[in-house]
Scaffold this motif. Structure first.
Motif, PDB file in Angstrom:
ATOM      1  N   ALA A   9      46.056  53.577  49.490  1.00  0.00           N
ATOM      2  CA  ALA A   9      44.954  52.855  48.856  1.00  0.00           C
ATOM      3  C   ALA A   9      44.552  51.629  49.664  1.00  0.00           C
ATOM      4  CB  ALA A   9      45.346  52.446  47.443  1.00  0.00           C
ATOM      5  N   CYS A  10      45.470  51.081  50.432  1.00  0.00           N
ATOM      6  CA  CYS A  10      45.214  49.855  51.202  1.00  0.00           C
ATOM      7  C   CYS A  10      44.889  50.139  52.662  1.00  0.00           C
ATOM      8  CB  CYS A  10      46.417  48.920  51.093  1.00  0.00           C
ATOM      9  SG  CYS A  10      46.751  48.405  49.400  1.00  0.00           S
ATOM     10  N   ASP A  11      44.613  51.392  52.991  1.00  0.00           N
ATOM     11  CA  ASP A  11      44.287  51.745  54.367  1.00  0.00           C
ATOM     12  C   ASP A  11      43.097  50.914  54.838  1.00  0.00           C
ATOM     13  OD1 ASP A  11      44.650  53.567  56.704  1.00  0.00           O
ATOM     14  OD2 ASP A  11      42.587  54.097  56.192  1.00  0.00           O
ATOM     15  N   GLY A  12      43.248  50.266  55.984  1.00  0.00           N
ATOM     16  CA  GLY A  12      42.187  49.444  56.544  1.00  0.00           C
ATOM     17  C   GLY A  12      42.226  47.990  56.112  1.00  0.00           C
ATOM     18  N   GLY A  19      48.630  29.956  55.230  1.00  0.00           N
ATOM     19  CA  GLY A  19      49.558  28.887  54.881  1.00  0.00           C
ATOM     20  C   GLY A  19      50.960  29.458  54.789  1.00  0.00           C
ATOM     21  N   LEU A  20      51.625  29.204  53.690  1.00  0.00           N
ATOM     22  CA  LEU A  20      52.991  29.701  53.475  1.00  0.00           C
ATOM     23  C   LEU A  20      53.014  31.046  52.761  1.00  0.00           C
ATOM     24  CD1 LEU A  20      54.592  26.330  52.325  1.00  0.00           C
ATOM     25  CD2 LEU A  20      54.679  27.366  54.601  1.00  0.00           C
ATOM     26  N   LEU A  21      51.838  31.607  52.493  1.00  0.00           N
ATOM     27  CA  LEU A  21      51.733  32.826  51.697  1.00  0.00           C
ATOM     28  C   LEU A  21      51.466  34.057  52.554  1.00  0.00           C
ATOM     29  CD1 LEU A  21      49.573  31.165  48.981  1.00  0.00           C
ATOM     30  CD2 LEU A  21      51.852  32.101  48.597  1.00  0.00           C
ATOM     31  N   THR A  22      52.001  35.180  52.098  1.00  0.00           N
ATOM     32  CA  THR A  22      51.813  36.453  52.776  1.00  0.00           C
ATOM     33  C   THR A  22      51.396  37.501  51.752  1.00  0.00           C
ATOM     34  OG1 THR A  22      53.567  35.877  54.337  1.00  0.00           O
ATOM     35  CG2 THR A  22      52.931  38.186  54.232  1.00  0.00           C
ATOM     36  N   LEU A  23      50.431  38.335  52.123  1.00  0.00           N
ATOM     37  CA  LEU A  23      50.018  39.470  51.301  1.00  0.00           C
ATOM     38  C   LEU A  23      50.135  40.724  52.144  1.00  0.00           C
ATOM     39  CD1 LEU A  23      48.777  40.509  48.610  1.00  0.00           C
ATOM     40  CD2 LEU A  23      46.532  40.260  49.710  1.00  0.00           C
ATOM     41  N   THR A  24      50.912  41.688  51.661  1.00  0.00           N
ATOM     42  CA  THR A  24      51.108  42.944  52.384  1.00  0.00           C
ATOM     43  C   THR A  24      51.038  44.113  51.413  1.00  0.00           C
ATOM     44  OG1 THR A  24      53.506  42.823  52.082  1.00  0.00           O
ATOM     45  CG2 THR A  24      52.622  41.925  54.147  1.00  0.00           C
ATOM     46  N   GLU A  25      50.773  45.282  51.965  1.00  0.00           N
ATOM     47  CA  GLU A  25      50.848  46.497  51.165  1.00  0.00           C
ATOM     48  C   GLU A  25      52.322  46.860  51.022  1.00  0.00           C
ATOM     49  OE1 GLU A  25      49.196  51.081  51.016  1.00  0.00           O
ATOM     50  OE2 GLU A  25      49.211  50.047  52.949  1.00  0.00           O
ATOM     51  N   SER A  26      52.723  47.267  49.823  1.00  0.00           N
ATOM     52  CA  SER A  26      54.088  47.756  49.644  1.00  0.00           C
ATOM     53  C   SER A  26      54.218  49.113  50.320  1.00  0.00           C
ATOM     54  CB  SER A  26      54.419  47.907  48.156  1.00  0.00           C
ATOM     55  OG  SER A  26      54.537  46.664  47.553  1.00  0.00           O
ATOM     56  N   TRP A 102      47.250  54.343  42.655  1.00  0.00           N
ATOM     57  CA  TRP A 102      47.448  52.892  42.573  1.00  0.00           C
ATOM     58  C   TRP A 102      47.534  52.248  43.947  1.00  0.00           C
ATOM     59  CZ3 TRP A 102      47.541  50.211  38.000  1.00  0.00           C
ATOM     60  CH2 TRP A 102      47.577  50.990  36.838  1.00  0.00           C
ATOM     61  N   ALA A 103      46.992  51.038  44.035  1.00  0.00           N
ATOM     62  CA  ALA A 103      47.180  50.176  45.207  1.00  0.00           C
ATOM     63  C   ALA A 103      48.325  49.248  44.850  1.00  0.00           C
ATOM     64  CB  ALA A 103      45.920  49.368  45.487  1.00  0.00           C
ATOM     65  N   VAL A 104      49.319  49.149  45.719  1.00  0.00           N
ATOM     66  CA  VAL A 104      50.504  48.329  45.453  1.00  0.00           C
ATOM     67  C   VAL A 104      50.640  47.306  46.579  1.00  0.00           C
ATOM     68  CG1 VAL A 104      52.972  48.343  44.968  1.00  0.00           C
ATOM     69  CG2 VAL A 104      51.601  50.364  44.401  1.00  0.00           C
ATOM     70  N   MET A 105      50.564  46.018  46.213  1.00  0.00           N
ATOM     71  CA  MET A 105      50.666  44.941  47.195  1.00  0.00           C
ATOM     72  C   MET A 105      51.739  43.954  46.773  1.00  0.00           C
ATOM     73  SD  MET A 105      46.688  44.079  47.993  1.00  0.00           S
ATOM     74  CE  MET A 105      45.464  45.374  48.017  1.00  0.00           C
ATOM     75  N   GLU A 106      52.240  43.214  47.757  1.00  0.00           N
ATOM     76  CA  GLU A 106      53.208  42.151  47.487  1.00  0.00           C
ATOM     77  C   GLU A 106      52.648  40.826  47.976  1.00  0.00           C
ATOM     78  OE1 GLU A 106      57.264  42.724  48.687  1.00  0.00           O
ATOM     79  OE2 GLU A 106      57.314  44.745  47.836  1.00  0.00           O
ATOM     80  N   LEU A 107      52.709  39.847  47.087  1.00  0.00           N
ATOM     81  CA  LEU A 107      52.329  38.479  47.407  1.00  0.00           C
ATOM     82  C   LEU A 107      53.612  37.677  47.434  1.00  0.00           C
ATOM     83  CD1 LEU A 107      50.133  36.245  47.726  1.00  0.00           C
ATOM     84  CD2 LEU A 107      50.227  36.000  45.233  1.00  0.00           C
ATOM     85  N   SER A 108      53.868  36.987  48.557  1.00  0.00           N
ATOM     86  CA  SER A 108      55.108  36.232  48.657  1.00  0.00           C
ATOM     87  C   SER A 108      54.880  34.901  49.338  1.00  0.00           C
ATOM     88  CB  SER A 108      56.178  37.043  49.403  1.00  0.00           C
ATOM     89  OG  SER A 108      55.744  37.344  50.703  1.00  0.00           O
ATOM     90  N   GLY A 109      55.787  33.979  49.052  1.00  0.00           N
ATOM     91  CA  GLY A 109      55.768  32.663  49.661  1.00  0.00           C
ATOM     92  C   GLY A 109      55.607  31.566  48.632  1.00  0.00           C
ATOM     93  N   ALA A 110      55.944  30.345  49.066  1.00  0.00           N
ATOM     94  CA  ALA A 110      55.809  29.191  48.188  1.00  0.00           C
ATOM     95  C   ALA A 110      54.349  29.030  47.787  1.00  0.00           C
ATOM     96  CB  ALA A 110      56.303  27.932  48.901  1.00  0.00           C
ATOM     97  N   GLY A 111      54.104  28.965  46.500  1.00  0.00           N
ATOM     98  CA  GLY A 111      52.747  28.843  45.979  1.00  0.00           C
ATOM     99  C   GLY A 111      52.189  30.134  45.428  1.00  0.00           C
TER     100      GLY A 111
END
Length: 181
Positions: A9-12, A19-26, A102-111
């Protein structure tokens, strides 16, 4: 004959580091809803524990272990993430493959909590939404499933058709969070 290619679902959509945050596809994995038949809740919990080493979660909860996670996905509904479901579970529940939906993403980091606070009408601070908590809620204008995986790490799921919108909305909120310092 046409050759069909499987795309997530997150292809492309590129991973983000703002900043300190990261967003990636699971990592893509099998997703199966488990809807216990009336009166079969305890039998399903036992069969799930026997087959996958984890039971059926309580409301707003999740259980992880042995390469699998089961998260609360709604009233009398859970989502098995990771392995293909053991065939024996079908005696106790309706099993529906949701892997491509479903599109599955992970948001990580302080904030990360602050980013989600800009988009969700629920309190996701750790004091109220601890590690392992899961819920279905509105995220901006989409329905989403959110699970806290760690102190500053969340799994966010939306319908496949909303993947780009989720990516855009999270990017905008991440940029706003980073601009505040």
């Amino acid at each position: 004959m046409a050759e069909l290619l499987v795309k997530t679902a997150c292809d492309g959509l590129e991973p983000l580091k703002i900043g300190l945050l990261t967003l990636t596809e699971s990592k893509p994995q099998s997703l199966t809803t488990l809807a216990p038949y009336r009166g079969a809740e305890q039998a399903l919990d036992k069969a799930l524990t026997t087959a996958h080493g984890i039971g059926f979660p309580g409301v707003n909860g999740s259980i992880s272990g042995a390469g699998a996670r089961v998260l609360w996905f709604g009233r009398d509904l859970a989502l098995l993430m990771g392995p293909e479901p053991d065939a024996g579970l079908a005696k106790h529940a309706a099993l529906t493959d949701q892997s491509a939906g479903w599109a599955v993403m992970e948001l990580s980091g302080a904030g990360a909590e602050e980013v989600l606070a800009r988009l969700c009408p629920v309190d996701l601070r750790q004091a109220h939404f601890d590690i392992g908590a899961a819920l279905r809620t509105e995220l901006k204008h989409m329905m989403a499933s959110i699970c806290r995986l760690d102190k500053d790490r969340f799994q966010i799921m939306v319908f496949r058709s909303m993947a780009r919108t989720l990516h855009h909305d999270l990017k905008t909120a991440m940029e706003a969070r980073a601009a505040r310092g």
